[in-house]
Design a protein around this motif. Sequence first.
Motif, mmCIF file in Angstrom:
data_model
loop_
_atom_site.group_PDB
_atom_site.id
_atom_site.type_symbol
_atom_site.label_atom_id
_atom_site.label_comp_id
_atom_site.label_asym_id
_atom_site.label_seq_id
_atom_site.Cartn_x
_atom_site.Cartn_y
_atom_site.Cartn_z
ATOM 1 N N SER A 159 0.847 -1.198 0.000
ATOM 2 C CA SER A 159 0.000 0.000 0.000
ATOM 3 C C SER A 159 0.877 1.240 0.000
ATOM 4 O O SER A 159 2.091 1.173 0.195
ATOM 5 N N ASP A 190 -3.019 -6.003 1.340
ATOM 6 C CA ASP A 190 -2.935 -4.556 1.223
ATOM 7 C C ASP A 190 -2.786 -3.875 2.578
ATOM 8 O O ASP A 190 -2.684 -2.648 2.663
ATOM 9 N N ASP A 191 -2.787 -4.669 3.667
ATOM 10 C CA ASP A 191 -2.520 -4.105 4.985
ATOM 11 C C ASP A 191 -1.029 -3.852 5.196
ATOM 12 O O ASP A 191 -0.633 -3.186 6.161
ATOM 13 N N ASP A 233 6.185 -5.509 10.519
ATOM 14 C CA ASP A 233 4.907 -6.211 10.497
ATOM 15 C C ASP A 233 5.041 -7.708 10.264
ATOM 16 O O ASP A 233 4.302 -8.508 10.819
#
Length: 397
Positions: A159, A190-191, A233
């Motif tokens: 993203s 898309d996170d 992440d």
Amino acid sequence: MGEAGWVDATAGVAGDMLLAALVDAGAAEERVHAAVASLGVPGLAVRTATDRRGGLRCRRAHVTVPGDDPAHRHLPELLALVEHADLTASARDAARRTFTLLAAAEAAVHGTAVETVTLHEVGAHDALADVVGVAAAADDLGLLADGAAVVCSPLAAGSGTVRAAHGRLPVPVPAVVELAARHGLTLGGDDLAGERTTPTGAALLAALARPGPFPAMTVRAVGVGGGARDTPDRPNVTRVVVGTARVADAVRTGEVIVLEATVDDLDPQLWPAVLEAVRAAGAWDCWTSPIVARHGRPGHVLSAVCDEAVRPAVADAVFRHTTTIGLRWSRRHRETLPRRAVTVRVGGQEITVKIARLGDGTERAKPEIADVEAVARALGLPAAEVAGRALDALRTS
């Protein structure tokens, strides 16, 4: 048994990440080095080293590029470099197909022709090394053999935005979305922040794999390739799992495009150049069949087999290099046997031998005729004798 592979791109994939993962899975790094060096670009080289991403061990690929990298090329220039690289026929086809798919996607995004679209980042020296290196590494692992079942996960979309030659682009960048649309690739994740899948990474998977779940296989090796960033992440890695599948699983059934053109007014001396141009445009195979055309004139039917993604480029090559003003195309079903390639030596010269495995487990081998002819000329021997010696060398290896 047949070769099987799975590419985990759920955290992203780029050319250097896939290259590092394949080497980490056991591909001979010296073959990658030799392939990249054979491109003839002074100062262009690749090496890999161990690293860590998200606390996990991985391998990183580092490409050294000349200081005068133009960072933009056109498809014919890239294909010409690949044509002279030290690659097997399968690896060369994979590299050509990757660049052709990239050019087709970029041309669609920019609304221009495949041959004239300017390839910026994907035409740079590092992308050239990534594509050729991946082709050599995948070939070394047997993943380019006919019938090899190579599957990929959904590709992490990412993203945000990324800076490119045309300014800031949204992520996933237009070429990645175009490649996904053309080849049925799944985009997800898309996170995740930033660019996770690059056009080169997406094109390599479109050329080498099909989307799907983890294939049934006996796992032989696992390779992990890391990206440039160590993100919080999740580990910024691409994983490759290599193993063996049953012959029934390895036989590939799919669709191909067959293009045909009837030509009765071309100088016969030009047909070799025509066939070479059609193959360079992305056709897997092409040939001519003699016919008696309209008004009793002798002529030929030019036939070419290719993937749907490169059909426009192959059709354009037929129009540009022959005198035809029309062609026809259709979809055909095909099945391919598992195949691997080995190298034998005859009189100190190398010859590639293709080995196909039938459903009952028996194998049949055939030396590459281009290699046989080259060795026959070098040794001053009949081609038939060289082919026989190659099969003898295979039996005793």
